[in-house]
Design a protein around this motif. Structure first.
Motif, PDB file in Angstrom:
ATOM      1  N   SER A  49       0.834  -1.205   0.000  1.00  0.00           N
ATOM      2  CA  SER A  49       0.000   0.000   0.000  1.00  0.00           C
ATOM      3  C   SER A  49       0.869   1.257   0.000  1.00  0.00           C
ATOM      4  O   SER A  49       0.515   2.266  -0.607  1.00  0.00           O
ATOM      5  CB  SER A  49      -0.950  -0.002   1.198  1.00  0.00           C
ATOM      6  OG  SER A  49      -0.217   0.148   2.397  1.00  0.00           O
ATOM      7  N   ARG A  50       2.029   1.194   0.660  1.00  0.00           N
ATOM      8  CA  ARG A  50       2.946   2.339   0.606  1.00  0.00           C
ATOM      9  C   ARG A  50       3.469   2.534  -0.810  1.00  0.00           C
ATOM     10  O   ARG A  50       3.550   3.657  -1.302  1.00  0.00           O
ATOM     11  CB  ARG A  50       4.108   2.122   1.569  1.00  0.00           C
ATOM     12  CG  ARG A  50       3.746   2.348   3.001  1.00  0.00           C
ATOM     13  CD  ARG A  50       4.995   2.367   3.886  1.00  0.00           C
ATOM     14  NE  ARG A  50       4.611   2.142   5.266  1.00  0.00           N
ATOM     15  CZ  ARG A  50       4.992   1.121   6.002  1.00  0.00           C
ATOM     16  NH1 ARG A  50       5.816   0.218   5.491  1.00  0.00           N
ATOM     17  NH2 ARG A  50       4.579   0.982   7.229  1.00  0.00           N
ATOM     18  N   ALA A  52       2.019   1.543  -3.640  1.00  0.00           N
ATOM     19  CA  ALA A  52       0.917   1.995  -4.496  1.00  0.00           C
ATOM     20  C   ALA A  52       0.560   3.448  -4.196  1.00  0.00           C
ATOM     21  O   ALA A  52       0.271   4.228  -5.109  1.00  0.00           O
ATOM     22  CB  ALA A  52      -0.307   1.101  -4.293  1.00  0.00           C
ATOM     23  N   GLY A  53       0.583   3.842  -2.917  1.00  0.00           N
ATOM     24  CA  GLY A  53       0.282   5.233  -2.566  1.00  0.00           C
ATOM     25  C   GLY A  53       1.291   6.196  -3.166  1.00  0.00           C
ATOM     26  O   GLY A  53       0.935   7.276  -3.647  1.00  0.00           O
ATOM     27  N   ALA A  55       3.031   5.686  -5.927  1.00  0.00           N
ATOM     28  CA  ALA A  55       2.794   5.721  -7.372  1.00  0.00           C
ATOM     29  C   ALA A  55       1.580   6.577  -7.703  1.00  0.00           C
ATOM     30  O   ALA A  55       1.601   7.367  -8.660  1.00  0.00           O
ATOM     31  CB  ALA A  55       2.613   4.300  -7.902  1.00  0.00           C
ATOM     32  N   ILE A  56       0.539   6.454  -6.916  1.00  0.00           N
ATOM     33  CA  ILE A  56      -0.664   7.266  -7.152  1.00  0.00           C
ATOM     34  C   ILE A  56      -0.353   8.738  -6.940  1.00  0.00           C
ATOM     35  O   ILE A  56      -0.786   9.610  -7.711  1.00  0.00           O
ATOM     36  CB  ILE A  56      -1.818   6.786  -6.249  1.00  0.00           C
ATOM     37  CG1 ILE A  56      -2.306   5.427  -6.721  1.00  0.00           C
ATOM     38  CG2 ILE A  56      -2.962   7.782  -6.240  1.00  0.00           C
ATOM     39  CD1 ILE A  56      -3.280   4.760  -5.785  1.00  0.00           C
ATOM     40  N   ALA A  57       0.427   9.053  -5.922  1.00  0.00           N
ATOM     41  CA  ALA A  57       0.782  10.450  -5.665  1.00  0.00           C
ATOM     42  C   ALA A  57       1.621  11.009  -6.807  1.00  0.00           C
ATOM     43  O   ALA A  57       1.426  12.162  -7.228  1.00  0.00           O
ATOM     44  CB  ALA A  57       1.537  10.564  -4.349  1.00  0.00           C
ATOM     45  N   ARG A  58       2.555  10.204  -7.343  1.00  0.00           N
ATOM     46  CA  ARG A  58       3.377  10.685  -8.459  1.00  0.00           C
ATOM     47  C   ARG A  58       2.540  10.918  -9.702  1.00  0.00           C
ATOM     48  O   ARG A  58       2.792  11.834 -10.471  1.00  0.00           O
ATOM     49  CB  ARG A  58       4.485   9.685  -8.751  1.00  0.00           C
ATOM     50  CG  ARG A  58       5.644   9.771  -7.777  1.00  0.00           C
ATOM     51  CD  ARG A  58       6.829   8.965  -8.260  1.00  0.00           C
ATOM     52  NE  ARG A  58       6.526   7.554  -8.460  1.00  0.00           N
ATOM     53  CZ  ARG A  58       6.556   6.636  -7.486  1.00  0.00           C
ATOM     54  NH1 ARG A  58       6.874   6.989  -6.268  1.00  0.00           N
ATOM     55  NH2 ARG A  58       6.280   5.378  -7.757  1.00  0.00           N
ATOM     56  N   CYS A  59       1.540  10.078  -9.926  1.00  0.00           N
ATOM     57  CA  CYS A  59       0.680  10.248 -11.106  1.00  0.00           C
ATOM     58  C   CYS A  59      -0.323  11.383 -10.910  1.00  0.00           C
ATOM     59  O   CYS A  59      -0.726  12.032 -11.874  1.00  0.00           O
ATOM     60  CB  CYS A  59      -0.080   8.966 -11.396  1.00  0.00           C
ATOM     61  SG  CYS A  59       0.974   7.621 -11.942  1.00  0.00           S
ATOM     62  N   ALA A  60      -0.740  11.620  -9.683  1.00  0.00           N
ATOM     63  CA  ALA A  60      -1.790  12.611  -9.434  1.00  0.00           C
ATOM     64  C   ALA A  60      -1.250  14.035  -9.428  1.00  0.00           C
ATOM     65  O   ALA A  60      -2.011  14.975  -9.665  1.00  0.00           O
ATOM     66  CB  ALA A  60      -2.482  12.310  -8.106  1.00  0.00           C
ATOM     67  N   ARG A  61       0.036  14.226  -9.153  1.00  0.00           N
ATOM     68  CA  ARG A  61       0.577  15.587  -9.109  1.00  0.00           C
ATOM     69  C   ARG A  61       0.389  16.342 -10.418  1.00  0.00           C
ATOM     70  O   ARG A  61      -0.119  17.458 -10.413  1.00  0.00           O
ATOM     71  CB  ARG A  61       2.050  15.539  -8.700  1.00  0.00           C
ATOM     72  CG  ARG A  61       2.225  15.740  -7.224  1.00  0.00           C
ATOM     73  CD  ARG A  61       3.693  15.882  -6.847  1.00  0.00           C
ATOM     74  NE  ARG A  61       3.920  15.090  -5.662  1.00  0.00           N
ATOM     75  CZ  ARG A  61       4.651  13.993  -5.588  1.00  0.00           C
ATOM     76  NH1 ARG A  61       5.294  13.572  -6.643  1.00  0.00           N
ATOM     77  NH2 ARG A  61       4.754  13.334  -4.463  1.00  0.00           N
TER      78      ARG A  61
END
Length: 152
Positions: A49-50, A52-53, A55-61
């Motif tokens: 989960s860390r 994936a979190g 990766a999601i943060a890098r894509c969402a920026r």
């Protein structure tokens, strides 16, 4: 129910426990065992989960930066009329569905005239509201009248 426990002197005495407390103790024991058996899986899930979190943060920026730079434009009269008409038709559909559900709940006929009438009245009222809003629009070519509070 009788549950035994060991006293310091080694004597066993029955302990009277109610049914509810016994089952609460039993469920707690089972949950503790389950938690101990799932500990390795929890560790792996926490690690993933860390990852994936991050990766999601890098894509969402970049997406968040792009959305922050978007500036909305006002709707035209035709766009606003279309939007309000779609909302009115959606409300009519929702009212018909709710009317059908209420008719089924009350065990009346689903094709009851009252249910269909309520749905049509809600839709017509919304469409009349749209007509009043757009009918009160001021003509841009007409001269503007001054109100009493304005200076000359």
């Amino acid at each position: 129910m009788l549950v035994s426990y060991r006293q310091p002197l080694g004597h066993r005495q029955p302990l009277r426990v109610g049914r509810i407390l016994y089952w609460r103790l039993w469920v707690g024991y089972c949950l503790d065992r389950l938690g101990a058996e799932l500990q390795p899986a929890r560790t792996v899930a926490r690690r993933w989960s860390r990852v994936a979190g991050g990766a999601i943060a890098r894509c969402a920026r970049p997406v968040g930066a792009a959305l922050a730079s978007v500036r909305p434009r006002p709707l035209t009269d035709a766009g606003l009329l279309t939007l309000v008409t779609v909302v009115a038709l959606g409300a009519l559909t929702l009212a018909a569905g709710l009317g059908y559900g209420v008719a089924y709940w009350m065990l009346t006929a689903p094709e009851d005239v009252l249910v269909a009438g309520v749905a049509v009245v809600v839709g017509v009222l919304l469409l009349v509201m749209v007509a009043l809003v757009f009918g009160a629009r001021r003509d841009a070519r007409a001269p503007r009248r001054r109100s009493l509070g304005e200076g000359r």
